[in-house]
Scaffold this motif. Structure first.
Motif, PDB file in Angstrom:
ATOM      1  N   SER A  10      34.323  34.443   3.553  1.00 64.39           N
ATOM      2  CA  SER A  10      33.506  35.594   3.955  1.00 64.39           C
ATOM      3  C   SER A  10      33.800  36.824   3.117  1.00 64.39           C
ATOM      4  N   ARG A  15      35.432  34.796  -1.098  1.00 59.62           N
ATOM      5  CA  ARG A  15      34.069  35.190  -1.467  1.00 59.62           C
ATOM      6  C   ARG A  15      33.930  35.308  -2.988  1.00 59.62           C
ATOM      7  N   LEU A  32      33.662  29.186   6.721  1.00 60.69           N
ATOM      8  CA  LEU A  32      34.031  30.486   7.269  1.00 60.69           C
ATOM      9  C   LEU A  32      33.643  30.517   8.738  1.00 60.69           C
ATOM     10  N   ARG A  34      31.887  32.833  10.299  1.00 61.19           N
ATOM     11  CA  ARG A  34      30.523  33.342  10.528  1.00 61.19           C
ATOM     12  C   ARG A  34      29.655  32.994   9.315  1.00 61.19           C
ATOM     13  N   GLN A  37      27.301  35.218   6.993  1.00 64.34           N
ATOM     14  CA  GLN A  37      27.798  36.147   5.981  1.00 64.34           C
ATOM     15  C   GLN A  37      27.538  35.658   4.554  1.00 64.34           C
TER      16      GLN A  37
END
Length: 275
Positions: A10, A15, A32, A34, A37
């Motif tokens: 994330s 990332r 991840l 969530r 994202q």
């Protein structure tokens, strides 16, 4: 084209690693907590990016997601353990819940991912496991005792793992980044401060962090590129220190430990059984 499985994508190194790999044409299985994202990257890269929700503290979910990634993507060349959590507090200040979360995420979470991936990597007869650690995996700083406990622990695990899986064509790399402006510091969990520690090294470091006086000398994009280059090179070096601070701090720690170790030689040999 290389296929990578990465946890904790994330923000931060996860990332950045995902972005750089996709930009050069690699395929990434990004996990991840969530998934939304990464919607921007999914819209841009389509099937080149495989995304799944994953909380590495959930053993059943780890096994299910890793199995699904290998089943749907086929060969996965590199597994990157990057998900992490840090608590910034003295030994007394941290709560039981914070301590358990650090160990469950950084140590046990990484172990879960490795154990889930190993049957697949052995079946492939090749692969690399990249374990993201830190300079704090070999040295220490006040207020990071539980973070250090998890990182020293995972480095011992990874070093043992490397010896065990080498016969299967699997290599292991421990990456040790130094202080880098990735937002990790801002995301550190904290605990209520105890006045008793105000005039101790823990208090000094707390004030330095609050004042922004601690340097962040490393470039996150360069650091991420160095990880990719290391994998591309085929190097079998177990550890990859990244950052001037990492190199200096870890070397100083190792030299001090070796000096102390050498000074204890006579007492060490004094306990050897004699006929």
């Amino acid at each position: 084209m290389t296929t990578w499985f990465i946890t904790g994508t994330s923000t931060g190194f996860g990332r950045l690693l995902t972005e750089q790999l996709l930009a050069r044409g690699d395929r990434v299985a990004a996990t991840l907590r969530r998934p939304e994202q990464l919607d921007d990257l999914r819209a841009r890269y389509g099937d080149q990016l495989w995304v799944a929700r994953l909380d590495v503290t959930d053993g059943a979910e780890v096994r299910a997601v890793v199995d699904r990634a290998f089943a749907e993507l086929g060969t996965i060349d590199v597994v990157v353990n990057n998900a992490g959590y840090g608590v910034f507090a003295s030994v007394e200040e941290a709560s039981d819940e914070q301590i358990e979360r650090v160990v469950d995420t950084n140590l046990l979470g990484s172990i879960r991912v490795v154990r889930a991936a190993l049957p697949h990597l052995r079946a492939q007869g090749a692969g690399r496991i990249v374990q993201v650690s830190t300079a704090g995996g070999q040295t220490t700083y006040p207020n990071f005792s539980y973070y250090h406990a998890s990182k020293w622990g995972i480095e011992g695990f990874a070093q043992t793992l490397a010896a065990e899986v080498a016969p299967f064509g699997i290599t292991v790399t421990i990456v040790e980044p130094g202080a880098t402006p990735t937002g990790f510091g801002a995301g550190l969990d904290r605990a209520p401060v105890m006045d008793a520690y105000d005039s101790t090294p823990a208090g000094d470091v707390r004030r330095a962090v609050a004042d922004g006086a601690l340097p962040l000398p490393n470039d996150p994009a360069k650091l991420t590129a160095a990880i990719i280059a290391h994998v591309d090179s085929g190097s079998t070096a177990l550890r990859l220190p990244l950052g001037s601070d990492t190199w200096q701090d870890v070397r100083a720690s190792l030299v001090a430990r070796l000096d102390e170790h050498d000074a204890a030689k006579d007492v060490a040999y004094s306990v050897v059984a004699t006929d």
